[in-house]
Write an enzyme that holds these catalytic residues in place. Structure first.
Site, short mmCIF file in Angstrom:
data_model
loop_
_atom_site.label_atom_id
_atom_site.label_comp_id
_atom_site.label_asym_id
_atom_site.label_seq_id
_atom_site.Cartn_x
_atom_site.Cartn_y
_atom_site.Cartn_z
N LYS A 113 -10.68 8.53 -3.17
CA LYS A 113 -10.18 9.67 -2.38
C LYS A 113 -11.15 10.84 -2.42
CE LYS A 113 -6.28 7.92 -1.07
NZ LYS A 113 -4.95 7.84 -0.58
N LYS A 195 -8.18 -3.24 1.97
CA LYS A 195 -6.72 -3.13 1.87
C LYS A 195 -6.13 -2.55 3.16
CE LYS A 195 -4.59 0.54 -0.16
NZ LYS A 195 -3.70 1.37 -0.97
N LYS A 198 -2.05 2.77 4.93
CA LYS A 198 -1.15 3.42 5.86
C LYS A 198 -1.77 4.62 6.56
CE LYS A 198 2.20 5.27 2.94
NZ LYS A 198 1.67 6.48 2.34
P1 ATP Z 1 -3.06 5.32 1.54
O1 ATP Z 1 -3.88 4.19 2.01
O2 ATP Z 1 -2.73 6.34 2.56
O3 ATP Z 1 -3.55 5.91 0.26
P2 ATP Z 1 -1.21 3.29 0.77
O4 ATP Z 1 -1.18 2.39 1.95
O5 ATP Z 1 -1.98 2.84 -0.42
O6 ATP Z 1 -1.63 4.74 1.20
P3 ATP Z 1 0.90 4.24 -0.92
O7 ATP Z 1 1.91 5.27 -0.59
O8 ATP Z 1 -0.21 4.69 -1.74
O9 ATP Z 1 0.29 3.58 0.38
O10 ATP Z 1 1.60 2.97 -1.55
C1 ATP Z 1 2.94 2.65 -1.48
C2 ATP Z 1 3.21 1.30 -2.11
O11 ATP Z 1 2.71 0.24 -1.29
C3 ATP Z 1 2.53 1.10 -3.47
O12 ATP Z 1 3.38 0.33 -4.29
C4 ATP Z 1 1.30 0.33 -3.14
O13 ATP Z 1 0.83 -0.43 -4.22
C5 ATP Z 1 1.81 -0.57 -2.02
N1 ATP Z 1 0.73 -0.96 -1.12
C6 ATP Z 1 -0.06 -0.12 -0.41
N2 ATP Z 1 -0.92 -0.79 0.36
C7 ATP Z 1 -0.67 -2.09 0.13
C8 ATP Z 1 -1.25 -3.29 0.63
N3 ATP Z 1 -2.25 -3.26 1.51
N4 ATP Z 1 -0.78 -4.47 0.18
C9 ATP Z 1 0.24 -4.51 -0.71
N5 ATP Z 1 0.83 -3.41 -1.22
C10 ATP Z 1 0.38 -2.22 -0.81
#
Ligand code: ATP
Ligand code: LTN
Length: 332
Positions: A113, A195, A198
């Site tokens: 980040k 990955k 979101k």
């Molecule tokens: P950002 O990419 O904006 O940092 P993020 O997609 O990682 O966000 P978070 O709010 O950080 O989302 O994560 C919410 C939950 O979803 C956490 O338990 C995280 O481990 C899970 N998660 C996030 N992305 C994935 C993914 N690609 N596959 C499986 N689990 C995920």
């Protein structure tokens, strides 16, 4: 509360993706009967990156409606906004005094980040895992269902808990991560080595859990795969196809081997459409419930208010214990 406690949260940034759903939320749904479950909207965490206030408020509310739309029952689970329970910020401060700067600088999410937001490497970004530890430890949590990317944050949470317990006396339950065997890391539809995130700026990389069917179909048809046209599970040499197979397996409820058998020799176009269909079908009730809930702000706020009150009662007990242990003067 008498069952072991489960705690997890999602930051209200971007969209709730099928990655968040498969990696985290599906497991939340499974745990409801055997645990006392608490799920927060991590709205203090997401302030570590700049938000437009009016949009942020809307998004946090929409995420809360999506929690409910996924089928999380507010009778069985405590659902609330992190910022409504002041104990999170309070414990976070105290835990800061038991966490080393070096430990935080080594966190991969911080390094990622910081690279992405070079103009705003604020204290919150560095301190993010301590706030997360506070979230978890406030509720004497036994189990934390998250995707694989959160493993390191769980380890530091455990370290902080053990450190505090050893310095004083047992105060916090030392939590375990609950990371699914399949689907713990769903990959981007546009770059199957990254990955699914979101907040990915490329709208074709991720699919939202409330996305309309045509758009889901379009994104799956465009998903990056490889050129040998064979539906075979091999994450090393066929990351794109393997990712789609994982998504289909989780959403359609069938084992990978069955998918391999059913689509062998059929080519990618047929397979991709079938994969999109499985996602569309699985998410249909989520989309419908969301449409019904999203306009009912009064109901959402009532649930959030009740959730915050229940959460605060539990968090308050841990805080009282912590204050006593570290030697703060009590008014009573
Ligand atoms: P950002 O990419 O904006 O940092 P993020 O997609 O990682 O966000 P978070 O709010 O950080 O989302 O994560 C919410 C939950 O979803 C956490 O338990 C995280 O481990 C899970 N998660 C996030 N992305 C994935 C993914 N690609 N596959 C499986 N689990 C995920
Ligand atoms: N940092 C988490 C979101 C989060 C969380 C938590 C997860 C905030 N507080 C407590 C589990 C337990 C993430 O997924 N990025």
């Amino acid at each position: 509360m008498n069952k072991p406690v489960v705690y997890s949260g999602i930051q209200p940034t971007g969209i709730i993706t099928i990655g968040n759903y498969i990696g985290a939320i599906t497991n939340w749904l499974k745990l409801a009967d055997d645990y006392d479950c608490i799920y927060g909207i991590a709205d203090l965490h997401a302030l570590t990156v700049r938000q437009v206030p009016s949009e942020y408020r809307q998004r946090a509310l929409s995420f809360f409606a999506q929690y409910l739309a996924c089928g999380l029952d507010p009778e069985k689970n405590i659902l609330y906004f992190q910022s409504h329970v002041h104990e999170h910020a309070e414990l976070s401060w105290i835990l800061n005094c038991f966490t080393y700067i070096g430990e935080m600088q080594r966190m991969t999410q911080f390094k990622d980040k910081a690279l992405k937001h070079q103009d705003n490497i604020n204290m919150g970004l560095l301190d993010y895992p301590v706030l997360m530890a506070a979230d978890i430890l406030l509720y004497q949590t036994a189990l934390v269902p998250v995707g694989a990317d959160q493993k390191q944050h769980l380890e530091i949470t455990r370290d902080i808990a053990v450190r505090f317990n050893n310095l004083y006396s047992p105060t916090f339950t030392v939590p375990e991560a609950y990371i699914p065997k399949q689907g713990a890391r769903v990959f981007s539809l546009q770059d199957p080595t990254a990955k699914m995130s979101k907040s990915d700026p490329d709208p074709n990389a991720a699919v939202s859990i409330i996305e309309d069917p045509d758009s889901i179909m379009r994104k799956f048809k465009r998903a990056v795969t490889d050129s040998d046209a064979e539906v075979r599970f091999d994450p090393e040499s066929k990351p794109g196809v393997s990712n789609l197979m994982t998504i289909m397996s989780e959403m359609g409820g069938m084992p990978i081997e069955e998918i391999e058998k059913n689509y062998s020799g059929k080519g990618y176009a047929v397979f991709k459409s079938a994969c999109a269909e499985a996602v569309i079908e699985h998410l249909k009730p989520v989309r419908e419930r969301y449409a019904a809930l999203t306009g009912d702000k009064e109901y959402l706020m009532r649930i959030a208010g009740e959730g915050a009150a229940r959460a605060s009662a539990i968090a308050g007990r841990t805080m009282a214990k912590v204050r006593r242990k570290v030697g703060l003067v009590s008014l009573k």
